[in-house]
Design a protein around this motif. Structure first.
Motif, mmCIF file in Angstrom:
data_model
loop_
_atom_site.group_PDB
_atom_site.id
_atom_site.type_symbol
_atom_site.label_atom_id
_atom_site.label_comp_id
_atom_site.label_asym_id
_atom_site.label_seq_id
_atom_site.Cartn_x
_atom_site.Cartn_y
_atom_site.Cartn_z
ATOM 1 N N UNK A 157 0.810 -1.217 -0.116
ATOM 2 C CA UNK A 157 0.179 -0.147 -0.048
ATOM 3 C C UNK A 157 0.898 1.209 0.103
ATOM 4 N N UNK A 158 0.430 2.057 -0.747
ATOM 5 C CA UNK A 158 0.964 3.568 -0.706
ATOM 6 C C UNK A 158 -0.042 4.400 -0.455
ATOM 7 N N UNK A 159 0.197 5.057 0.609
ATOM 8 C CA UNK A 159 -0.618 6.247 1.360
ATOM 9 C C UNK A 159 -0.163 7.651 1.179
ATOM 10 N N UNK A 160 -0.829 8.639 0.924
ATOM 11 C CA UNK A 160 -0.517 10.065 1.139
ATOM 12 C C UNK A 160 -1.199 10.747 2.053
ATOM 13 N N UNK A 161 -0.460 11.383 3.301
ATOM 14 C CA UNK A 161 -1.107 11.616 4.499
ATOM 15 C C UNK A 161 -0.916 13.370 4.611
ATOM 16 N N UNK A 162 -1.588 13.906 4.843
ATOM 17 C CA UNK A 162 -1.823 15.517 5.099
ATOM 18 C C UNK A 162 -1.379 15.507 6.516
ATOM 19 N N UNK A 163 -0.174 16.466 6.892
ATOM 20 C CA UNK A 163 0.247 16.603 8.273
ATOM 21 C C UNK A 163 0.413 18.253 8.255
ATOM 22 N N UNK A 164 -0.737 18.815 7.789
ATOM 23 C CA UNK A 164 -1.028 20.006 7.771
ATOM 24 C C UNK A 164 -1.511 20.587 9.289
ATOM 25 N N UNK A 165 -1.499 21.658 9.691
ATOM 26 C CA UNK A 165 -1.819 22.130 10.883
ATOM 27 C C UNK A 165 -3.507 21.972 10.923
ATOM 28 N N UNK A 166 -4.035 21.296 12.042
ATOM 29 C CA UNK A 166 -5.427 21.129 11.843
ATOM 30 C C UNK A 166 -5.732 19.881 11.277
ATOM 31 N N UNK A 167 -4.955 19.418 10.420
ATOM 32 C CA UNK A 167 -5.391 17.957 9.771
ATOM 33 C C UNK A 167 -4.146 16.962 9.754
ATOM 34 N N UNK A 168 -3.647 16.834 11.041
ATOM 35 C CA UNK A 168 -2.750 15.894 11.247
ATOM 36 C C UNK A 168 -3.465 14.340 11.050
ATOM 37 N N UNK A 169 -2.731 13.517 10.206
ATOM 38 C CA UNK A 169 -2.721 12.227 9.901
ATOM 39 C C UNK A 169 -4.127 11.927 8.865
ATOM 40 N N UNK A 170 -4.398 13.054 8.370
ATOM 41 C CA UNK A 170 -5.720 12.845 7.507
ATOM 42 C C UNK A 170 -5.028 12.210 6.111
ATOM 43 N N UNK A 171 -5.863 11.174 5.806
ATOM 44 C CA UNK A 171 -5.584 10.359 4.546
ATOM 45 C C UNK A 171 -6.002 10.961 3.444
ATOM 46 N N UNK A 172 -5.148 11.283 2.542
ATOM 47 C CA UNK A 172 -5.566 11.853 1.319
ATOM 48 C C UNK A 172 -6.007 10.849 0.043
ATOM 49 N N UNK A 173 -5.005 10.036 0.135
ATOM 50 C CA UNK A 173 -5.030 9.203 -0.977
ATOM 51 C C UNK A 173 -4.367 7.888 -0.532
ATOM 52 N N UNK A 174 -5.001 6.623 -1.159
ATOM 53 C CA UNK A 174 -4.296 5.315 -0.892
ATOM 54 C C UNK A 174 -4.521 4.446 -2.064
ATOM 55 N N UNK A 175 -3.319 3.799 -2.585
ATOM 56 C CA UNK A 175 -3.316 2.858 -3.708
ATOM 57 C C UNK A 175 -2.963 1.427 -3.105
ATOM 58 N N UNK A 176 -3.687 0.413 -3.312
ATOM 59 C CA UNK A 176 -3.244 -0.930 -2.836
ATOM 60 C C UNK A 176 -2.453 -1.350 -4.274
ATOM 61 N N UNK A 177 -1.369 -2.062 -4.101
ATOM 62 C CA UNK A 177 -0.593 -2.470 -5.258
ATOM 63 C C UNK A 177 0.043 -3.574 -5.085
ATOM 64 N N UNK A 178 -0.184 -4.514 -6.103
ATOM 65 C CA UNK A 178 0.222 -6.117 -5.913
ATOM 66 C C UNK A 178 1.735 -5.940 -7.131
ATOM 67 N N UNK A 179 2.714 -6.680 -6.338
ATOM 68 C CA UNK A 179 3.833 -6.963 -7.058
ATOM 69 C C UNK A 179 4.070 -8.551 -7.068
ATOM 70 N N UNK A 180 3.999 -8.904 -8.237
ATOM 71 C CA UNK A 180 3.931 -10.142 -8.636
ATOM 72 C C UNK A 180 5.279 -10.947 -9.043
ATOM 73 N N UNK A 181 5.730 -11.794 -8.189
ATOM 74 C CA UNK A 181 7.032 -12.656 -8.502
ATOM 75 C C UNK A 181 8.282 -11.702 -8.836
ATOM 76 N N UNK A 182 8.686 -10.732 -7.928
ATOM 77 C CA UNK A 182 9.868 -9.792 -8.327
ATOM 78 C C UNK A 182 11.061 -10.344 -8.271
ATOM 79 N N UNK A 183 11.772 -10.372 -9.028
ATOM 80 C CA UNK A 183 13.118 -10.825 -9.354
ATOM 81 C C UNK A 183 14.206 -9.936 -9.486
ATOM 82 N N UNK A 184 14.074 -8.846 -10.234
ATOM 83 C CA UNK A 184 14.941 -7.973 -10.266
ATOM 84 C C UNK A 184 14.390 -6.976 -9.450
#
Length: 218
Positions: A157-184
């Motif tokens: 998973x890759x997630x983008x969080x805002x840590x701006x004042x008043x919005x600490x830890x707010x999730x902006x975007x999340x992508x679930x990503x699969x990596x198949x049989x990585x060799x290189x």
């Protein structure tokens, strides 16, 4: 939005071992810009972590966005031991004090082994007229190991969080990503970074697609 996401998946899943399986964006966010981003790659593989964070940092630099790698900010003691909620809150406050406004956080959340039947091309058009022919033609399923392909899929998973004042830890975007049989590792990291960049461009998150001149096409 759905059409753009479908097009994104088609473009990026062609020959790559890395692809998006799920994509979520905060419905309250249309555009999101950041001037200073912390890049965090959570893995025990130090070389892969360094390469991943460095490649992403280069992408931010190309777009004039200041970014820092977690390997440059987190000491060994921090990553080698469990942190409490209070300690993480202190880290977030330190980031705010240093004018960070976003964290791009990537982690592997699981993996699984998969086994699929390898269909033999020479047999695709064959029609077996009786049980004897059918059985004889496929009995290798019992004992031939090459009837199956085995591979490993890593779920990340890759997630983008805002840590701006008043919005600490707010999730902006999340992508679930699969990596198949990585060799290189080099190619896997390169594919993953490209995938993140294109996905964020499509969502108007920090990265923006280059606008071509309507007259010249440049």
């Amino acid at each position: 939005m759905k059409k753009s996401l479908i097009l994104l998946v088609i473009i990026l899943t062609g020959c790559s071992s890395t692809h998006i399986v799920n994509n979520w964006k905060n419905p309250d966010i249309v555009l999101f810009d950041a001037s200073k981003v912390l890049i965090v790659g959570m893995t025990q593989n130090d070389s892969a972590r360094e390469q991943f964070e460095t490649d992403l940092q280069n992408e931010f630099s190309k777009r004039g966005v200041e970014s820092f790698r977690s390997i440059d900010l987190f000491d060994v003691k921090f990553t080698s031991s469990k942190q409490s909620e209070e300690e993480l809150s202190e880290v977030e406050q330190q980031l705010l004090d240093k004018d960070f406004d976003a964290i791009l956080f990537t982690k592997v959340v699981g993996s699984e082994n998969k086994r699929i039947l390898r269909k033999r091309i020479s047999e695709l058009d064959e029609i077996y007229g009786n049980f004897h022919e059918d059985y004889m033609g496929h009995q290798g399923i019992y004992y031939e190991s090459d009837y199956y392909d085995e591979f490993k899929v890593y779920h990340s998973e890759t997630s983008l969080y805002c840590i701006c004042v008043g919005k600490e830890r707010e999730l902006i975007w999340r992508g679930a990503i699969d990596i198949t049989d990585p060799v290189n590792i080099d190619k896997t990291v390169d594919d993953y970074v490209k995938l993140i960049v294109v996905a964020m461009e499509e969502q108007d998150l920090i990265f923006r697609k280059e606008q071509k001149n309507e007259i010249t096409g440049l």
